[in-house]
Scaffold this active site. Sequence first.
Site, short mmCIF file in Angstrom:
data_model
loop_
_atom_site.label_atom_id
_atom_site.label_comp_id
_atom_site.label_asym_id
_atom_site.label_seq_id
_atom_site.Cartn_x
_atom_site.Cartn_y
_atom_site.Cartn_z
N TRP A 63 -18.59 -11.90 -26.74
CA TRP A 63 -17.89 -13.18 -26.76
C TRP A 63 -18.54 -14.21 -27.68
O TRP A 63 -17.84 -14.92 -28.40
CB TRP A 63 -17.70 -13.73 -25.33
CG TRP A 63 -16.68 -12.92 -24.62
CD1 TRP A 63 -16.88 -12.05 -23.59
CD2 TRP A 63 -15.28 -12.83 -24.93
NE1 TRP A 63 -15.70 -11.42 -23.24
CE2 TRP A 63 -14.71 -11.88 -24.05
CE3 TRP A 63 -14.45 -13.44 -25.88
CZ2 TRP A 63 -13.35 -11.56 -24.08
CZ3 TRP A 63 -13.10 -13.12 -25.90
CH2 TRP A 63 -12.56 -12.19 -25.01
N ASP B 22 -20.48 -21.62 -23.71
CA ASP B 22 -19.37 -20.90 -23.10
C ASP B 22 -19.84 -20.43 -21.73
O ASP B 22 -20.71 -19.58 -21.62
CB ASP B 22 -19.00 -19.70 -23.99
CG ASP B 22 -17.85 -18.87 -23.42
OD1 ASP B 22 -17.41 -19.16 -22.29
OD2 ASP B 22 -17.39 -17.94 -24.13
N LYS C 122 -11.96 -16.72 -13.75
CA LYS C 122 -13.04 -15.99 -13.07
C LYS C 122 -13.46 -16.77 -11.81
O LYS C 122 -13.12 -16.39 -10.71
CB LYS C 122 -14.24 -15.76 -13.99
CG LYS C 122 -13.95 -14.73 -15.10
CD LYS C 122 -13.87 -15.39 -16.42
CE LYS C 122 -13.93 -14.55 -17.65
NZ LYS C 122 -13.14 -13.37 -17.79
N1 PMP Z 1 -15.68 -16.21 -23.28
C1 PMP Z 1 -16.04 -15.37 -22.29
C2 PMP Z 1 -17.47 -15.34 -21.86
C3 PMP Z 1 -15.08 -14.56 -21.70
O1 PMP Z 1 -15.43 -13.71 -20.71
C4 PMP Z 1 -13.74 -14.62 -22.15
C5 PMP Z 1 -12.64 -13.77 -21.54
N2 PMP Z 1 -12.97 -12.81 -20.69
C6 PMP Z 1 -13.43 -15.50 -23.19
C7 PMP Z 1 -14.42 -16.29 -23.72
C8 PMP Z 1 -12.03 -15.61 -23.71
O2 PMP Z 1 -11.31 -16.27 -22.74
P1 PMP Z 1 -9.70 -16.28 -22.67
O3 PMP Z 1 -9.25 -14.89 -22.41
O4 PMP Z 1 -9.48 -17.22 -21.52
O5 PMP Z 1 -9.22 -16.83 -23.95
#
Ligand code: PMP
Length: 360
Positions: free
Chosen positions: A102, A172, A196
């Site tokens: 991520w 994040d 989450k």
């Molecule tokens: N950052 C992290 C740490 C994630 O786990 C995720 C999605 N699992 C995202 C960003 C992306 O998020 P989204 O699917 O809500 O766009």
Amino acid sequence: MERNYNFCAGPSTLPESVLKQAQAELLNWQGLGASVMEVSHRSKEFEAVVRNCENKMRSLLNIPENYKVLFLQGGGFGQFTMIPMNILGNKTQIDAIETGVWSGKALKAMAHHANINLVASTKETKFTTLPDLNALNFSKDSAFVHYCDNETINGVEFRAPLTECETPVVADMSSNILSRAFDVSKFGLIYAGAQKNIGPSGVTLVIVREDLLGQADPKTSDVFNYEVQAKNMSMINTPPTFSLYMIDLVLTWLQGQGGVEAIEKINAEKAAMLYGLIDDSDFYHNPVAIDARSRMNIPFTIANPELDPIFLAKAKEQGLINLEGHRSVGGMRASIYNAMPLEGVRALCEFMSDFEKQYG
Ligand code: PMP
């Protein structure tokens, strides 16, 4: 049908009491003779929901007065672009730390807006370790430093936040917000997709220090502009009303659990139980360095990967679902967010012990 223990990484399990309350008031919310999904977001009843979400978030995370709390759309992914659009100002560089999938995607997206100064990367260890955040060298020329506090796919989580940094810190926290106490005042901006620990998908939480506002790229749409959204209760346009309503219920549930400090203790106990079982066995394996292990997302493999589908099928028979690892890494992963009860992790551990006895 009984509810299963759901280990999905996100959207993930929600507290059963919250789902039951939503079910009970689905057809007639607050005596309006309509569901919350069917009333105006400008109604006084719905505005109260948004105010409750903000107030409860502020009290659960001890958010100082000089921070705005926004509930936006576009997911965590959307923030990879919205952040530079809003807070790059007249700078042309971003410091980035890469510790997994991520933070890697984030820096790739941010590279469309600024030069990326890669301060640290753990790619060489296949993202199984973490750098010492407070020993890194940051650039004074960067608008901010970006990192991911908990890598959902790789299962690594920082023990303590970055504090020794002059540039604003952007984190994040999509997959560990509200799971443990931390000091918001150390950050310039924190963001998290809701699906989450906060509620259903559709909402992205942004907590931003006020002094970072007012420097958005003039081409930024009001929908993506933090300052405009802050002045409009995050409702410059129609928000995902049902998701916000669910968030209000989840935050009330978390307060009832004793808040973040109380859930942190349970989260530590759950993670210790599962890592303990994995480490005591030669059959299961977790590749992450002990001091970098996530308390939310626990990836693991079985000595013989041919057993993976059998493991998953048998787990499902026992009501333990969504244990498959991310498609990019394979193996298994147990996501044990706030709403996963201790009994769910205990049931998983018992199943894993029995499976090892049979196939190990
Ligand atoms: N950052 C992290 C740490 C994630 O786990 C995720 C999605 N699992 C995202 C960003 C992306 O998020 P989204 O699917 O809500 O766009």
